[in-house]
Design a protein around this motif. Structure first.
Motif, PDB file in Angstrom:
ATOM      1  N   ARG A  36      -4.522   3.870   5.751  1.00  0.00           N
ATOM      2  CA  ARG A  36      -3.362   4.748   5.358  1.00  0.00           C
ATOM      3  C   ARG A  36      -2.227   3.759   4.916  1.00  0.00           C
ATOM      4  N   ALA A  37      -1.785   3.980   3.651  1.00  0.00           N
ATOM      5  CA  ALA A  37      -0.715   3.310   3.034  1.00  0.00           C
ATOM      6  C   ALA A  37       0.349   4.013   2.709  1.00  0.00           C
ATOM      7  N   LEU A  38       1.569   3.341   2.688  1.00  0.00           N
ATOM      8  CA  LEU A  38       2.856   4.141   2.286  1.00  0.00           C
ATOM      9  C   LEU A  38       3.386   3.165   1.271  1.00  0.00           C
ATOM     10  N   ILE A  39       3.655   3.543   0.092  1.00  0.00           N
ATOM     11  CA  ILE A  39       4.542   2.829  -0.945  1.00  0.00           C
ATOM     12  C   ILE A  39       5.806   3.594  -1.014  1.00  0.00           C
ATOM     13  N   ILE A  40       6.744   2.595  -1.108  1.00  0.00           N
ATOM     14  CA  ILE A  40       8.190   3.206  -1.361  1.00  0.00           C
ATOM     15  C   ILE A  40       8.681   2.437  -2.621  1.00  0.00           C
ATOM     16  N   GLY A  41       8.892   3.364  -3.602  1.00  0.00           N
ATOM     17  CA  GLY A  41       9.445   3.134  -5.003  1.00  0.00           C
ATOM     18  C   GLY A  41       7.838   3.012  -5.794  1.00  0.00           C
ATOM     19  N   GLU A  56       5.726   3.421 -11.487  1.00  0.00           N
ATOM     20  CA  GLU A  56       4.902   3.488 -12.741  1.00  0.00           C
ATOM     21  C   GLU A  56       3.291   3.874 -12.111  1.00  0.00           C
ATOM     22  N   GLY A  57       3.163   3.797 -10.872  1.00  0.00           N
ATOM     23  CA  GLY A  57       1.871   4.254 -10.261  1.00  0.00           C
ATOM     24  C   GLY A  57       0.675   3.028 -10.424  1.00  0.00           C
ATOM     25  N   ALA A  58       1.083   1.914 -10.803  1.00  0.00           N
ATOM     26  CA  ALA A  58       0.182   0.921 -10.953  1.00  0.00           C
ATOM     27  C   ALA A  58      -0.270   0.346  -9.434  1.00  0.00           C
ATOM     28  N   ASN A  59       0.692   0.416  -8.438  1.00  0.00           N
ATOM     29  CA  ASN A  59       0.359   0.112  -6.975  1.00  0.00           C
ATOM     30  C   ASN A  59      -0.758   1.212  -6.481  1.00  0.00           C
ATOM     31  N   LEU A  60      -0.585   2.338  -7.149  1.00  0.00           N
ATOM     32  CA  LEU A  60      -1.689   3.182  -6.545  1.00  0.00           C
ATOM     33  C   LEU A  60      -3.026   3.024  -7.181  1.00  0.00           C
ATOM     34  N   ARG A  61      -3.010   2.575  -8.445  1.00  0.00           N
ATOM     35  CA  ARG A  61      -4.230   2.073  -8.994  1.00  0.00           C
ATOM     36  C   ARG A  61      -4.773   0.967  -8.250  1.00  0.00           C
ATOM     37  N   GLU A  62      -4.108   0.058  -7.904  1.00  0.00           N
ATOM     38  CA  GLU A  62      -4.637  -1.158  -7.272  1.00  0.00           C
ATOM     39  C   GLU A  62      -4.985  -1.130  -5.856  1.00  0.00           C
ATOM     40  N   LEU A  63      -4.207  -0.298  -5.112  1.00  0.00           N
ATOM     41  CA  LEU A  63      -4.597   0.302  -3.738  1.00  0.00           C
ATOM     42  C   LEU A  63      -5.952   1.034  -3.688  1.00  0.00           C
ATOM     43  N   LEU A  64      -6.079   1.976  -4.669  1.00  0.00           N
ATOM     44  CA  LEU A  64      -7.510   2.830  -4.804  1.00  0.00           C
ATOM     45  C   LEU A  64      -8.746   2.055  -5.118  1.00  0.00           C
ATOM     46  N   LYS A  65      -8.413   0.799  -5.289  1.00  0.00           N
ATOM     47  CA  LYS A  65      -9.666  -0.035  -5.372  1.00  0.00           C
ATOM     48  C   LYS A  65     -10.176  -0.559  -4.141  1.00  0.00           C
ATOM     49  N   HIS A  66      -9.413  -0.219  -2.882  1.00  0.00           N
ATOM     50  CA  HIS A  66      -9.847  -0.627  -1.529  1.00  0.00           C
ATOM     51  C   HIS A  66     -10.576   0.333  -1.003  1.00  0.00           C
ATOM     52  N   LYS A  67     -11.892   0.065  -0.626  1.00  0.00           N
ATOM     53  CA  LYS A  67     -13.082   0.898  -0.299  1.00  0.00           C
ATOM     54  C   LYS A  67     -12.384   1.756   0.982  1.00  0.00           C
ATOM     55  N   MET A 110       3.284   7.983  -1.725  1.00  0.00           N
ATOM     56  CA  MET A 110       4.188   7.397  -2.301  1.00  0.00           C
ATOM     57  C   MET A 110       5.556   8.102  -2.374  1.00  0.00           C
ATOM     58  N   VAL A 111       6.468   7.444  -1.891  1.00  0.00           N
ATOM     59  CA  VAL A 111       7.946   7.976  -2.057  1.00  0.00           C
ATOM     60  C   VAL A 111       8.875   7.128  -3.067  1.00  0.00           C
ATOM     61  N   ASP A 112       9.048   8.042  -4.117  1.00  0.00           N
ATOM     62  CA  ASP A 112       9.876   7.321  -5.012  1.00  0.00           C
ATOM     63  C   ASP A 112      11.162   8.460  -5.290  1.00  0.00           C
ATOM     64  N   LEU A 113      12.196   7.767  -5.381  1.00  0.00           N
ATOM     65  CA  LEU A 113      13.748   8.460  -5.474  1.00  0.00           C
ATOM     66  C   LEU A 113      13.622   9.311  -6.791  1.00  0.00           C
ATOM     67  N   ASP A 114      12.759   8.929  -7.830  1.00  0.00           N
ATOM     68  CA  ASP A 114      13.384   9.459  -9.271  1.00  0.00           C
ATOM     69  C   ASP A 114      12.109  10.258  -9.862  1.00  0.00           C
ATOM     70  N   GLU A 115      12.163  11.668  -9.880  1.00  0.00           N
ATOM     71  CA  GLU A 115      11.074  12.406 -10.181  1.00  0.00           C
ATOM     72  C   GLU A 115      10.860  12.146 -11.802  1.00  0.00           C
ATOM     73  N   GLU A 116      12.150  11.694 -12.543  1.00  0.00           N
ATOM     74  CA  GLU A 116      12.240  11.623 -13.933  1.00  0.00           C
ATOM     75  C   GLU A 116      11.420  10.115 -14.043  1.00  0.00           C
ATOM     76  N   SER A 158      -7.275  12.409  -5.201  1.00  0.00           N
ATOM     77  CA  SER A 158      -7.020  13.347  -4.186  1.00  0.00           C
ATOM     78  C   SER A 158      -6.553  12.546  -3.100  1.00  0.00           C
ATOM     79  N   LYS A 159      -6.551  11.347  -2.766  1.00  0.00           N
ATOM     80  CA  LYS A 159      -6.046  10.523  -1.844  1.00  0.00           C
ATOM     81  C   LYS A 159      -4.552  10.160  -1.845  1.00  0.00           C
ATOM     82  N   VAL A 160      -4.085  10.589  -3.026  1.00  0.00           N
ATOM     83  CA  VAL A 160      -2.771  10.238  -3.089  1.00  0.00           C
ATOM     84  C   VAL A 160      -1.713  11.511  -2.958  1.00  0.00           C
ATOM     85  N   LYS A 161      -0.734  11.179  -2.256  1.00  0.00           N
ATOM     86  CA  LYS A 161       0.353  12.403  -2.019  1.00  0.00           C
ATOM     87  C   LYS A 161       1.776  11.547  -2.435  1.00  0.00           C
ATOM     88  N   LEU A 162       2.400  12.467  -3.468  1.00  0.00           N
ATOM     89  CA  LEU A 162       3.643  11.800  -3.791  1.00  0.00           C
ATOM     90  C   LEU A 162       4.699  12.700  -3.135  1.00  0.00           C
TER      91      LEU A 162
END
Ligand code: SAM
Length: 310
Positions: A86-91, A94-105, A112-118, A138-142
Protein backbone atom coordinates in the motif's frame (compact mmCIF):
# COMPACT_ATOMS: atom_id res chain seq x y z
CA UNK A 1 21.64 34.61 -38.02
CA UNK A 2 20.04 31.72 -36.18
CA UNK A 3 21.06 32.80 -32.68
CA UNK A 4 21.71 36.26 -31.37
CA UNK A 5 22.58 37.64 -27.94
CA UNK A 6 20.77 40.85 -28.83
CA UNK A 7 17.45 39.85 -30.17
CA UNK A 8 14.75 38.65 -27.75
CA UNK A 9 13.46 36.36 -30.47
CA UNK A 10 11.55 33.93 -28.26
CA UNK A 11 9.18 33.93 -25.39
CA UNK A 12 11.16 33.05 -22.26
CA UNK A 13 10.32 31.29 -19.03
CA UNK A 14 12.48 32.87 -16.30
CA UNK A 15 12.80 31.08 -13.00
CA UNK A 16 14.36 32.81 -10.04
CA UNK A 17 16.74 30.52 -8.16
CA UNK A 18 17.91 33.21 -5.73
CA UNK A 19 17.19 36.96 -5.73
CA UNK A 20 20.35 37.38 -7.79
CA UNK A 21 20.19 34.42 -10.17
CA UNK A 22 17.67 32.98 -12.57
CA UNK A 23 17.54 30.23 -15.15
CA UNK A 24 15.72 30.73 -18.43
CA UNK A 25 14.17 28.52 -21.09
CA UNK A 26 13.06 29.61 -24.51
CA UNK A 27 9.42 28.72 -25.05
CA UNK A 28 8.19 27.54 -28.44
CA UNK A 29 4.49 27.57 -27.59
CA UNK A 30 2.13 28.03 -24.65
CA UNK A 31 -0.15 25.00 -24.51
CA UNK A 32 -2.24 26.00 -21.51
CA UNK A 33 -2.32 28.92 -19.14
CA UNK A 34 -4.77 29.47 -16.29
CA UNK A 35 -5.25 30.01 -12.58
CA UNK A 36 -6.82 27.54 -10.18
CA UNK A 37 -8.02 28.28 -6.67
CA UNK A 38 -4.53 27.45 -5.42
CA UNK A 39 -1.93 28.27 -8.07
CA UNK A 40 -1.09 29.57 -11.54
CA UNK A 41 -0.90 26.62 -13.93
CA UNK A 42 0.97 26.71 -17.23
CA UNK A 43 1.95 24.10 -19.76
CA UNK A 44 4.52 25.16 -22.33
CA UNK A 45 6.61 23.56 -25.05
CA UNK A 46 10.23 24.48 -24.38
CA UNK A 47 12.87 24.11 -27.06
CA UNK A 48 15.36 22.24 -24.90
CA UNK A 49 13.30 20.21 -22.42
CA UNK A 50 10.10 19.52 -24.34
CA UNK A 51 6.69 20.03 -22.78
CA UNK A 52 6.80 21.34 -19.19
CA UNK A 53 4.33 21.85 -16.34
CA UNK A 54 4.89 25.15 -14.51
CA UNK A 55 3.11 25.96 -11.24
CA UNK A 56 3.39 29.43 -9.74
CA UNK A 57 6.32 30.14 -12.04
CA UNK A 58 8.34 27.01 -11.15
CA UNK A 59 8.92 24.08 -13.51
CA UNK A 60 7.51 20.93 -11.91
CA UNK A 61 8.74 18.50 -14.54
CA UNK A 62 9.57 18.43 -18.23
CA UNK A 63 9.07 15.81 -20.89
CA UNK A 64 12.73 15.11 -21.66
CA UNK A 65 13.77 14.29 -18.10
CA UNK A 66 10.68 13.82 -15.92
CA UNK A 67 11.49 10.09 -15.88
CA UNK A 68 14.83 10.79 -14.19
CA UNK A 69 13.08 12.71 -11.41
CA UNK A 70 10.20 10.28 -10.94
CA UNK A 71 12.29 7.08 -11.08
CA UNK A 72 14.69 8.66 -8.56
CA UNK A 73 11.87 9.64 -6.23
CA UNK A 74 9.89 6.40 -6.32
CA UNK A 75 12.21 3.40 -6.69
CA UNK A 76 14.82 3.78 -3.91
CA UNK A 77 12.27 3.84 -1.04
CA UNK A 78 9.93 1.34 -2.65
CA UNK A 79 12.70 -1.20 -3.28
CA UNK A 80 14.25 -0.64 0.16
CA UNK A 81 11.00 -1.94 1.70
CA UNK A 82 10.86 -5.76 1.51
CA UNK A 83 7.37 -6.05 -0.03
CA UNK A 84 5.32 -2.82 -0.12
CA UNK A 85 1.64 -3.31 -0.91
CA UNK A 86 0.00 0.00 0.00
CA UNK A 87 1.41 3.36 -1.06
CA UNK A 88 0.31 6.93 -0.37
CA UNK A 89 1.35 9.79 -2.65
CA UNK A 90 0.82 13.35 -1.49
CA UNK A 91 1.01 15.85 -4.36
CA UNK A 92 2.36 14.37 -7.56
CA UNK A 93 -0.21 16.02 -9.87
CA UNK A 94 1.20 14.77 -13.18
CA UNK A 95 0.57 11.11 -12.30
CA UNK A 96 4.13 9.98 -13.11
CA UNK A 97 4.67 8.63 -9.58
CA UNK A 98 1.63 6.43 -10.14
CA UNK A 99 3.17 5.19 -13.39
CA UNK A 100 6.42 4.27 -11.60
CA UNK A 101 4.77 2.72 -8.51
CA UNK A 102 2.55 0.54 -10.71
CA UNK A 103 5.72 -1.11 -12.08
CA UNK A 104 6.18 -2.74 -8.64
CA UNK A 105 4.64 -6.23 -8.62
CA UNK A 106 3.99 -6.01 -4.87
CA UNK A 107 1.82 -2.87 -5.05
CA UNK A 108 -1.89 -3.59 -4.51
CA UNK A 109 -3.25 -0.13 -3.75
CA UNK A 110 -2.15 3.47 -4.21
CA UNK A 111 -3.92 6.46 -2.70
CA UNK A 112 -2.92 9.79 -4.24
CA UNK A 113 -3.91 13.00 -2.48
CA UNK A 114 -3.45 16.22 -4.45
CA UNK A 115 -4.82 19.60 -3.50
CA UNK A 116 -5.67 20.81 -6.95
CA UNK A 117 -8.21 19.05 -9.14
CA UNK A 118 -7.41 21.44 -11.97
CA UNK A 119 -3.77 20.28 -12.08
CA UNK A 120 -4.98 16.68 -12.30
CA UNK A 121 -7.49 17.43 -15.07
CA UNK A 122 -4.91 19.39 -17.04
CA UNK A 123 -2.35 16.61 -16.54
CA UNK A 124 -4.88 14.03 -17.77
CA UNK A 125 -5.46 16.12 -20.87
CA UNK A 126 -1.98 17.39 -21.74
CA UNK A 127 0.56 15.19 -19.94
CA UNK A 128 -0.17 11.65 -21.21
CA UNK A 129 3.55 10.82 -21.41
CA UNK A 130 3.74 11.36 -17.62
CA UNK A 131 0.77 9.32 -16.38
CA UNK A 132 0.27 6.98 -19.36
CA UNK A 133 -3.26 6.26 -18.23
CA UNK A 134 -2.26 5.43 -14.63
CA UNK A 135 -5.13 7.49 -13.16
CA UNK A 136 -7.53 4.87 -14.60
CA UNK A 137 -5.74 1.88 -13.06
CA UNK A 138 -8.04 -0.03 -10.66
CA UNK A 139 -5.31 -0.01 -7.95
CA UNK A 140 -5.36 3.80 -7.84
CA UNK A 141 -7.64 5.90 -5.65
CA UNK A 142 -7.47 9.66 -6.20
CA UNK A 143 -8.39 12.03 -3.37
CA UNK A 144 -8.64 15.78 -3.94
CA UNK A 145 -7.67 17.65 -0.80
CA UNK A 146 -4.94 19.13 1.31
CA UNK A 147 -2.27 16.55 2.16
CA UNK A 148 -1.73 17.82 5.65
CA UNK A 149 -5.45 17.72 6.49
CA UNK A 150 -5.70 14.21 5.00
CA UNK A 151 -2.81 12.94 7.10
CA UNK A 152 -4.00 14.59 10.32
CA UNK A 153 -7.53 13.14 9.98
CA UNK A 154 -6.53 9.70 8.63
CA UNK A 155 -7.59 6.71 10.72
CA UNK A 156 -7.61 3.92 8.10
CA UNK A 157 -5.25 1.08 7.21
CA UNK A 158 -1.67 2.29 7.24
CA UNK A 159 0.74 2.49 4.32
CA UNK A 160 4.08 0.83 3.57
CA UNK A 161 5.42 3.70 1.46
CA UNK A 162 4.63 7.41 1.53
CA UNK A 163 5.80 9.58 -1.37
CA UNK A 164 5.75 13.34 -0.92
CA UNK A 165 5.96 14.97 -4.34
CA UNK A 166 4.99 18.49 -3.45
CA UNK A 167 5.67 21.91 -4.86
CA UNK A 168 8.68 23.59 -3.28
CA UNK A 169 8.20 25.19 0.15
CA UNK A 170 7.57 28.82 -0.67
CA UNK A 171 6.21 31.27 1.92
CA UNK A 172 2.46 31.50 1.35
CA UNK A 173 2.51 28.53 -1.09
CA UNK A 174 0.15 25.54 -0.73
CA UNK A 175 2.84 23.09 0.46
CA UNK A 176 4.66 25.37 2.91
CA UNK A 177 3.58 23.37 6.00
CA UNK A 178 4.26 19.95 4.47
CA UNK A 179 8.00 19.97 5.20
CA UNK A 180 7.93 20.34 8.98
CA UNK A 181 8.44 18.31 12.16
CA UNK A 182 4.73 18.52 12.94
CA UNK A 183 3.79 17.17 9.49
CA UNK A 184 6.37 14.35 9.50
CA UNK A 185 5.21 13.38 13.02
CA UNK A 186 1.63 13.12 11.72
CA UNK A 187 2.88 10.91 8.89
CA UNK A 188 4.64 8.66 11.36
CA UNK A 189 1.74 8.48 13.83
CA UNK A 190 -1.23 8.35 11.46
CA UNK A 191 -0.40 6.95 8.05
CA UNK A 192 2.85 4.99 8.03
CA UNK A 193 3.20 1.41 9.27
CA UNK A 194 5.90 0.88 11.91
CA UNK A 195 8.21 -0.49 9.24
CA UNK A 196 7.09 1.97 6.57
CA UNK A 197 9.29 4.33 4.61
CA UNK A 198 8.75 7.94 3.50
CA UNK A 199 10.47 9.96 0.81
CA UNK A 200 10.18 13.61 -0.14
CA UNK A 201 11.55 15.80 -2.86
CA UNK A 202 13.84 18.14 -0.95
CA UNK A 203 14.66 21.09 -3.26
CA UNK A 204 17.89 22.06 -5.02
CA UNK A 205 21.24 21.10 -3.51
CA UNK A 206 22.79 24.04 -5.35
CA UNK A 207 20.39 26.90 -4.60
CA UNK A 208 18.72 25.82 -1.37
CA UNK A 209 21.06 23.48 0.49
CA UNK A 210 19.83 25.01 3.80
CA UNK A 211 16.26 23.95 2.98
CA UNK A 212 17.47 20.48 2.03
CA UNK A 213 19.46 20.14 5.25
CA UNK A 214 16.48 21.27 7.34
CA UNK A 215 14.21 18.73 5.65
CA UNK A 216 16.69 15.88 6.13
CA UNK A 217 17.46 16.89 9.75
CA UNK A 218 13.75 17.09 10.52
CA UNK A 219 13.09 13.63 9.11
CA UNK A 220 16.06 12.37 11.14
CA UNK A 221 14.45 13.78 14.31
CA UNK A 222 11.20 11.93 13.65
CA UNK A 223 12.61 8.65 12.27
CA UNK A 224 15.57 6.48 13.31
CA UNK A 225 17.13 6.58 9.83
CA UNK A 226 17.23 9.40 7.27
CA UNK A 227 19.38 9.88 4.19
CA UNK A 228 19.91 12.50 1.50
CA UNK A 229 20.31 11.67 -2.16
CA UNK A 230 20.53 13.61 -5.36
CA UNK A 231 20.39 13.62 -9.12
CA UNK A 232 21.03 16.23 -11.80
CA UNK A 233 17.78 17.31 -13.53
CA UNK A 234 18.45 19.34 -16.70
CA UNK A 235 15.01 21.01 -16.70
CA UNK A 236 15.60 22.23 -13.12
CA UNK A 237 19.06 23.54 -14.08
CA UNK A 238 20.28 22.04 -10.85
CA UNK A 239 21.28 19.05 -8.77
CA UNK A 240 17.98 18.03 -7.22
CA UNK A 241 17.70 16.42 -3.82
CA UNK A 242 15.49 13.92 -2.03
CA UNK A 243 15.33 12.81 1.60
CA UNK A 244 14.20 9.34 2.64
CA UNK A 245 13.40 8.14 6.15
CA UNK A 246 12.19 5.12 8.11
CA UNK A 247 12.60 3.49 11.50
CA UNK A 248 13.82 0.32 9.79
CA UNK A 249 14.98 0.73 6.19
CA UNK A 250 17.61 2.91 4.55
CA UNK A 251 18.05 2.57 0.78
CA UNK A 252 21.57 3.92 1.22
CA UNK A 253 22.52 0.56 2.75
CA UNK A 254 21.62 -1.36 -0.43
CA UNK A 255 24.50 -2.50 -2.64
CA UNK A 256 24.49 -2.23 -6.41
CA UNK A 257 24.02 -6.02 -6.66
CA UNK A 258 21.12 -6.07 -4.20
CA UNK A 259 19.33 -3.28 -6.08
CA UNK A 260 19.82 -5.18 -9.35
CA UNK A 261 18.42 -8.34 -7.77
CA UNK A 262 15.36 -6.52 -6.43
CA UNK A 263 14.74 -4.77 -9.75
CA UNK A 264 14.76 -8.05 -11.65
CA UNK A 265 12.51 -9.81 -9.11
CA UNK A 266 10.08 -7.01 -8.30
CA UNK A 267 9.80 -4.52 -11.17
CA UNK A 268 8.03 -5.11 -14.42
CA UNK A 269 8.33 -2.60 -17.22
CA UNK A 270 11.17 -0.46 -18.44
CA UNK A 271 13.44 1.71 -16.28
CA UNK A 272 15.30 4.36 -18.25
CA UNK A 273 17.37 5.91 -15.47
CA UNK A 274 17.44 3.75 -12.35
CA UNK A 275 19.62 0.67 -11.84
CA UNK A 276 22.05 -0.65 -9.23
CA UNK A 277 24.93 1.58 -10.27
CA UNK A 278 22.73 4.69 -10.49
CA UNK A 279 21.31 3.91 -7.05
CA UNK A 280 24.73 3.79 -5.41
CA UNK A 281 25.82 6.96 -7.21
CA UNK A 282 22.71 8.90 -6.10
CA UNK A 283 23.50 8.30 -2.43
CA UNK A 284 27.14 9.45 -2.75
CA UNK A 285 27.44 13.17 -2.08
CA UNK A 286 30.58 15.17 -2.84
CA UNK A 287 32.83 16.25 0.02
CA UNK A 288 31.95 19.98 0.01
CA UNK A 289 28.21 19.17 0.12
CA UNK A 290 28.67 16.66 2.95
CA UNK A 291 30.67 19.23 4.88
CA UNK A 292 28.09 21.96 4.32
CA UNK A 293 25.23 19.66 5.32
CA UNK A 294 27.02 18.58 8.49
CA UNK A 295 27.22 22.23 9.62
CA UNK A 296 23.49 22.95 9.26
CA UNK A 297 21.68 21.71 12.35
CA UNK A 298 18.31 23.46 11.97
CA UNK A 299 15.04 21.59 12.35
CA UNK A 300 11.94 22.77 10.47
CA UNK A 301 8.98 23.49 12.74
CA UNK A 302 5.61 24.97 11.75
CA UNK A 303 6.73 28.23 13.28
CA UNK A 304 9.65 28.34 10.80
CA UNK A 305 9.35 25.92 7.85
CA UNK A 306 12.17 25.62 5.32
CA UNK A 307 11.82 27.95 2.37
CA UNK A 308 13.54 28.75 -0.90
CA UNK A 309 15.88 31.74 -1.05
CA UNK A 310 13.65 33.68 -3.45
N1 SAM B 1 8.20 17.58 -9.02
C1 SAM B 1 7.68 18.73 -8.43
C2 SAM B 1 8.70 19.68 -7.90
O1 SAM B 1 9.87 19.46 -8.11
O2 SAM B 1 8.34 20.70 -7.29
C3 SAM B 1 6.43 18.48 -7.68
C4 SAM B 1 5.42 18.08 -8.71
S1 SAM B 1 3.76 17.92 -8.37
C5 SAM B 1 3.05 18.66 -9.80
C6 SAM B 1 3.34 19.04 -7.09
C7 SAM B 1 1.89 18.89 -6.67
O3 SAM B 1 1.77 19.20 -5.30
C8 SAM B 1 0.90 19.80 -7.40
O4 SAM B 1 0.04 19.01 -8.20
C9 SAM B 1 0.15 20.51 -6.27
O5 SAM B 1 -1.23 20.68 -6.53
C10 SAM B 1 0.42 19.58 -5.11
N2 SAM B 1 0.28 20.20 -3.79
C11 SAM B 1 0.78 21.38 -3.36
N3 SAM B 1 0.43 21.60 -2.09
C12 SAM B 1 -0.31 20.53 -1.70
C13 SAM B 1 -0.97 20.17 -0.49
N4 SAM B 1 -0.96 20.99 0.58
N5 SAM B 1 -1.61 18.99 -0.44
C14 SAM B 1 -1.64 18.15 -1.51
N6 SAM B 1 -1.05 18.45 -2.69
C15 SAM B 1 -0.39 19.62 -2.78
Amino acid sequence: MEYSYLEPRWLWHFEWQTPREFSADAVERVVYSGKSKYQIIEIVETFEHGRALILDGRIQSAEKDEWIYHEALVHPPTLAHPWPERALIIGGGEGANLRELLKHKSIKEIVMVDLDEEVINIAKKYLWKWHQGAFDNSKVKLVIGDGRKYVSEYRGEKFDVVILDLTDPVVGGPSYYLYTYEFYSLIKDNVLKNDGIVVTQATSLVYSIEAHAMIRNTLAKVFKKASSYKVFIPAFHSIWSFAVASDVWDPKELSKEEVERRISERISGELRFYDGETHVEMFLLPKHIREKLSKIRDIAYDKKPPSLPI
